[in-house]
Scaffold this active site. Structure first.
Site, PDB file in Angstrom:
ATOM      1  N   GLY A  11      50.884  35.800  45.550  1.00  0.00           N
ATOM      2  CA  GLY A  11      49.541  35.408  45.109  1.00  0.00           C
ATOM      3  C   GLY A  11      48.491  36.088  45.983  1.00  0.00           C
ATOM      4  N   VAL A  24      44.536  50.469  58.177  1.00  0.00           N
ATOM      5  CA  VAL A  24      44.317  51.910  57.970  1.00  0.00           C
ATOM      6  C   VAL A  24      43.491  52.492  59.115  1.00  0.00           C
ATOM      7  CG1 VAL A  24      43.186  53.607  56.465  1.00  0.00           C
ATOM      8  CG2 VAL A  24      44.576  51.778  55.466  1.00  0.00           C
ATOM      9  N   ARG A  25      42.414  51.825  59.447  1.00  0.00           N
ATOM     10  CA  ARG A  25      41.541  52.380  60.493  1.00  0.00           C
ATOM     11  C   ARG A  25      42.260  52.439  61.844  1.00  0.00           C
ATOM     12  NH1 ARG A  25      35.379  51.981  60.014  1.00  0.00           N
ATOM     13  NH2 ARG A  25      35.145  52.595  57.861  1.00  0.00           N
ATOM     14  N   ARG A  72      54.429  39.483  41.541  1.00  0.00           N
ATOM     15  CA  ARG A  72      55.667  38.739  41.815  1.00  0.00           C
ATOM     16  C   ARG A  72      56.768  39.659  41.292  1.00  0.00           C
ATOM     17  NH1 ARG A  72      53.216  34.030  44.066  1.00  0.00           N
ATOM     18  NH2 ARG A  72      51.523  33.361  42.729  1.00  0.00           N
ATOM     19  N   GLY A 104      57.047  33.685  50.352  1.00  0.00           N
ATOM     20  CA  GLY A 104      58.014  34.487  49.593  1.00  0.00           C
ATOM     21  C   GLY A 104      57.966  35.937  50.042  1.00  0.00           C
ATOM     22  N   ILE A 126      46.326  31.179  50.020  1.00  0.00           N
ATOM     23  CA  ILE A 126      45.353  30.077  50.071  1.00  0.00           C
ATOM     24  C   ILE A 126      46.025  28.733  50.346  1.00  0.00           C
ATOM     25  CG2 ILE A 126      43.732  31.247  48.532  1.00  0.00           C
ATOM     26  CD1 ILE A 126      44.587  29.113  46.374  1.00  0.00           C
ATOM     27  N   ASP A 127      47.343  28.643  50.147  1.00  0.00           N
ATOM     28  CA  ASP A 127      48.019  27.341  50.238  1.00  0.00           C
ATOM     29  C   ASP A 127      48.061  26.770  51.665  1.00  0.00           C
ATOM     30  OD1 ASP A 127      48.484  27.798  47.574  1.00  0.00           O
ATOM     31  OD2 ASP A 127      50.581  28.382  47.825  1.00  0.00           O
ATOM     32  N   LYS A 154      29.393  17.013  42.060  1.00  0.00           N
ATOM     33  CA  LYS A 154      28.845  15.756  42.575  1.00  0.00           C
ATOM     34  C   LYS A 154      27.420  15.540  42.071  1.00  0.00           C
ATOM     35  CE  LYS A 154      29.957  13.896  46.485  1.00  0.00           C
ATOM     36  NZ  LYS A 154      30.493  13.466  47.788  1.00  0.00           N
ATOM     37  N   ARG A 243      35.961  12.364  34.224  1.00  0.00           N
ATOM     38  CA  ARG A 243      36.023  13.758  33.793  1.00  0.00           C
ATOM     39  C   ARG A 243      36.936  14.529  34.744  1.00  0.00           C
ATOM     40  NH1 ARG A 243      33.819  11.948  29.965  1.00  0.00           N
ATOM     41  NH2 ARG A 243      31.973  12.692  28.862  1.00  0.00           N
TER      42      ARG A 243
END
Ligand code: ADP
Ligand code: F6P
Length: 320
Positions: A11, A24-25, A72, A104, A126-127, A154, A243
């Site tokens: 991901g 790279v730099r 993946r 992974g 992000i997990d 909110k 909602r």
């Protein structure tokens, strides 16, 4: 060391481009050539690559996603696929490999290390589910995305006396939901690491309603249930409108925050330094403000990363 390669896998997350730039730099400054492998392990297996220069990485620092693209790749789980990946490494005369991705992807990095490729992994997901590092790359940007969306919700929730159920990503890790709940002032965070009782949530919501606190916010991590399922469970026991919002892949994109840019810069430079010093089979980790190298076996064989209890403990007083 004359030539290294870099790839992004699994991901995507914000900050990956900034790491590639750092790699790279730093490599060019050390008179090394850098090859970019496209589309993660799929590209490694198929030999999709391009040489990276200063120009290739100019203007990418502030862009989310990964310009090398990610994928993946089920073939990387097979011995045949792994051998194909190895032959690309050998054919391209790559002496060191930087792999940027989640747990992974780091498993793939360990396989390549075991096959004799000098490999350094960078935790990017992000997990925030990767053990042995305080933070993974991309988490802070994702949290800022969530915060922005929830702040907007909110506003409208308060105008209509509504309860919102917001679904965050995170797979089986509740970090995003907990950290977002604290930073957004949510009443509840439902996370895979902790059982929840819908009756208790209903009781508290009804109590809040009686006290005139007529809008509420529940964050649910995708590993628990969908926002729709939670809203359906609430329907029968609360007397007000609910909602939902599913934040989905929106969380993964956007320009990286300053925190993620700094982390990416440190990761990029340290990855090349680690390769030059002969490091392999290691992941770079953030440990109490310092970057350290951690053996991939330690990272990958230590089970699920536990949720920070001190963070969880904040929810109860703040969510009342
Ligand atoms: P992430 O890296 O974000 O956790 P995945 O779990 O999907 O994402 O892993 C990304 C890729 O890493 C997989 O598609 C696969 O190519 C490779 N991979 C995952 N697990 C392994 C493994 N055990 N051995 C070798 N490669 C793996
Ligand atoms: O691992 C990152 C992540 O965004 C998870 O939070 C989520 O469950 C998964 O990837 C989504 O995967 P995909 O991008 O393949 O839909």
């Amino acid at each position: 060391m004359k030539r290294i390669a870099v790839l992004t896998s699994g991901g995507d997350c914000s900050g990956m481009n900034a790491v590639i730039r750092g790699v790279v730099r730093t490599a060019l400054a050390n008179d090394m050539e850098v090859i970019g492998i496209m589309k993660g392990y799929a590209g490694l297996i198929e030999g999709l690559h391009e040489p990276l220069t200063t120009r290739s990485v100019s203007g990418i620092l502030q862009r989310g996603g990964t310009f090398l693209q990610s994928a993946r790749c089920p073939a990387m789980l097979t011995p045949e696929g792994q051998q194909q990946a190895l032959s690309t490494v050998r054919r391209l005369k790559v002496e060191g490999l930087v792999i940027i991705g989640g747990d992974g992807s780091l498993r793939g990095a360990r396989v390549l290390h075991q096959l004799g490729v000098q490999t350094v992994g960078i935790p990017a997901s992000i997990d925030n589910d990767i053990p042995c590092t305080d933070m993974s790359l991309g988490v802070d940007t994702a949290l800022n995305n969530i915060r922005y969306a929830v702040d907007c919700l909110k506003d409208t929730a308060s105008s209509h006396d509504r309860t919102f159920v917001v679904e965050t990503m995170g797979r089986n890790c509740g970090y995003l939901a907990v950290a977002a709940a604290i930073s957004c002032g949510a009443e509840f965070a439902l996370i895979p690491e902790q059982p929840y009782a819908i009756d208790e949530i209903c009781r508290k919501l009804n109590q809040r309603f009686k006290e005139g606190r007529d809008n509420s916010l529940i964050l649910v991590s995708e590993g628990v249930a969908s926002a729709r399922e939670i809203a359906d469970q609430l329907k029968d026991c609360v007397g007000f409108e609910t909602r939902i919002m599913v934040l989905g892949h929106y969380q993964r994109g956007g320009s990286p925050t300053t925190f993620d840019r700094l982390l990416a810069a440190r990761f990029g430079v340290a990855a090349v330094e680690a390769l030059i010093q002969g490091g392999s089979g290691v992941m770079l980790a953030l440990s109490c403000t310092q970057l350290v190298r951690v053996d991939l076996n330690k990272v990958l064989d230590s089970g699920l990363k536990p949720i920070d209890q001190s963070l969880l403990d904040l929810l109860s007083p703040l969510g009342n």
